[in-house]
Design a protein around this motif. Structure first.
Motif, PDB file in Angstrom:
ATOM      1  N   CYS A 150       0.808  -1.222   0.000  1.00 26.38           N
ATOM      2  CA  CYS A 150       0.000   0.000   0.000  1.00 26.38           C
ATOM      3  C   CYS A 150       0.837   1.266   0.000  1.00 26.38           C
ATOM      4  CB  CYS A 150      -0.960   0.006   1.179  1.00 26.38           C
ATOM      5  SG  CYS A 150      -0.164  -0.300   2.780  1.00 26.38           S
TER       6      CYS A 150
ATOM      7  N   CYS B 121      -4.813  -4.232   6.125  1.00 27.75           N
ATOM      8  CA  CYS B 121      -4.328  -2.970   5.541  1.00 27.75           C
ATOM      9  C   CYS B 121      -5.122  -1.769   6.036  1.00 27.75           C
ATOM     10  CB  CYS B 121      -4.396  -3.054   4.020  1.00 27.75           C
ATOM     11  SG  CYS B 121      -3.653  -1.632   3.183  1.00 27.75           S
ATOM     12  N   HIS B 122      -4.415  -0.658   6.212  1.00 26.71           N
ATOM     13  CA  HIS B 122      -5.066   0.575   6.661  1.00 26.71           C
ATOM     14  C   HIS B 122      -6.027   1.136   5.616  1.00 26.71           C
ATOM     15  CE1 HIS B 122      -2.046   2.374   4.067  1.00 26.71           C
ATOM     16  NE2 HIS B 122      -2.695   3.497   4.129  1.00 26.71           N
ATOM     17  N   THR B 123      -5.945   0.608   4.400  1.00 29.58           N
ATOM     18  CA  THR B 123      -6.875   1.051   3.355  1.00 29.58           C
ATOM     19  C   THR B 123      -8.203   0.287   3.434  1.00 29.58           C
ATOM     20  OG1 THR B 123      -6.105  -0.580   1.734  1.00 29.58           O
ATOM     21  CG2 THR B 123      -4.944   1.535   1.784  1.00 29.58           C
TER      22      THR B 123
ATOM     23  N   CYS C  12      -2.115  -5.752   2.327  1.00 25.13           N
ATOM     24  CA  CYS C  12      -1.494  -4.530   1.818  1.00 25.13           C
ATOM     25  C   CYS C  12      -1.020  -4.681   0.374  1.00 25.13           C
ATOM     26  CB  CYS C  12      -0.297  -4.150   2.696  1.00 25.13           C
ATOM     27  SG  CYS C  12      -0.762  -3.632   4.361  1.00 25.13           S
TER      28      CYS C  12
ATOM     29  N   THR D  77      -4.776  -1.703  -9.103  1.00 28.73           N
ATOM     30  CA  THR D  77      -5.382  -2.146  -7.843  1.00 28.73           C
ATOM     31  C   THR D  77      -6.318  -3.303  -8.150  1.00 28.73           C
ATOM     32  OG1 THR D  77      -5.211   0.015  -6.801  1.00 28.73           O
ATOM     33  CG2 THR D  77      -6.891  -1.472  -5.929  1.00 28.73           C
TER      34      THR D  77
ATOM     35  N   VAL E 145     -11.784  -2.622  -1.544  1.00 24.81           N
ATOM     36  CA  VAL E 145     -11.809  -2.262  -0.129  1.00 24.81           C
ATOM     37  C   VAL E 145     -12.942  -3.037   0.543  1.00 24.81           C
ATOM     38  CG1 VAL E 145     -12.300  -0.373   1.481  1.00 24.81           C
ATOM     39  CG2 VAL E 145     -10.805   0.016  -0.495  1.00 24.81           C
TER      40      VAL E 145
ATOM     41  N   PRO F 291     -12.043   2.833   5.356  1.00 20.78           N
ATOM     42  CA  PRO F 291     -11.144   3.246   6.448  1.00 20.78           C
ATOM     43  C   PRO F 291     -11.797   4.254   7.388  1.00 20.78           C
ATOM     44  CG  PRO F 291      -9.975   3.287   4.358  1.00 20.78           C
ATOM     45  CD  PRO F 291     -11.405   2.991   4.035  1.00 20.78           C
TER      46      PRO F 291
ATOM     47  N   PRO G  15      -5.681   8.000   5.651  1.00 22.33           N
ATOM     48  CA  PRO G  15      -4.977   6.712   5.705  1.00 22.33           C
ATOM     49  C   PRO G  15      -3.511   6.838   5.289  1.00 22.33           C
ATOM     50  CG  PRO G  15      -7.100   6.490   4.620  1.00 22.33           C
ATOM     51  CD  PRO G  15      -6.863   7.959   4.827  1.00 22.33           C
ATOM     52  N   GLN G  16      -3.204   7.791   4.436  1.00 21.58           N
ATOM     53  CA  GLN G  16      -1.849   7.912   3.909  1.00 21.58           C
ATOM     54  C   GLN G  16      -0.832   8.195   5.017  1.00 21.58           C
ATOM     55  OE1 GLN G  16      -4.526   9.155   2.506  1.00 21.58           O
ATOM     56  NE2 GLN G  16      -4.553   8.026   0.601  1.00 21.58           N
TER      57      GLN G  16
END
Lengths: 146, 146
Positions: free
Chosen positions: A77, B94-96, B101, B113, B117, B121, B139-140
């Protein structure tokens, strides 16, 4: 802007690359890649890494014959880790002669080797070493996985 | 000499740690560990990492609830990479908001991608952000996987 510029190379110009067995799902090894290693991996379909100890491009299997055919290249990511899905030639990724480099398991406060050597490293590297007319290399001096 | 001293920490005192899903075999994420993170992971059975951006210990899931229960800790042949076999709470690493990830795939010269999702998030991090009385984090700015 090429796809290679999307990778977030670290201050040394490297990213960690994981090789995962396409058949078994096992994590086989982790090595480093620079731009050239990743470009060649993508272009040839064979895993290339960057050897920090030898400071040069390294085609996985160039000495051992245990090349990795790459089925898929993924990135995480935040674009600073590469994941390869590979077909592992010979079923051996590790320079110790084991299928995977991850053969040490934490068990009751110590690291235990939980995987047998499938092929003696002396056998794996013999031909090349004889050609070189040099003593057998010690596996410890090689990169993980080579 | 403790098992933790067998790990070859890099010049920053860190090693990369891979989390692999015990059920699916998927590689979920890669983060970094320092001594404390690995010791706590072993002691508690829950994955802890070291956040380079926040410069502190980080219990995976401390914000998202997506903790990782550790079934097994492995180390590679040259003792500088750790591999965790984990049960991923919520099925999202994953934080997304994706399971893994590694959702970017190289396809015909670009990163695509290839995974949807699973959970927004904003939903994952909402409670905490409200408690903080702060705007929703982007999230970034989070670590991979957190």
């Amino acid at each position: 802007m090429s796809w290679i510029d999307d990778v977030k190379w670290d201050e040394r110009g490297l990213v960690p690359a994981i090789a995962q067995d396409a058949l078994t799902g096992r994590v086989l090894m982790v090595a480093w890649m620079d731009r050239e290693a990743l470009e060649r991996t993508a272009a040839t379909g064979e895993a290339h890494y960057y050897s920090r100890s030898r400071e040069r491009l390294w085609r996985k299997g160039e000495e051992s014959g245990h090349i990795q055919r790459v089925r898929e290249i993924r990135m995480d990511c935040d674009s600073d880790v590469v994941l390869l899905e590979v077909e592992q030639a010979g079923g051996i990724a590790c320079h110790t002669g084991r299928p995977s480099c991850f053969f040490q398991k934490l068990d009751d406060g110590r690291w235990v080797t939980v995987e047998a050597v499938a092929k003696d490293p002396k056998e794996i590297y013999r031909t090349l070493d004889q050609e070189r007319d040099a003593p057998l290399s010690t596996p410890q001096t090689r990169e993980p996985g080579e």
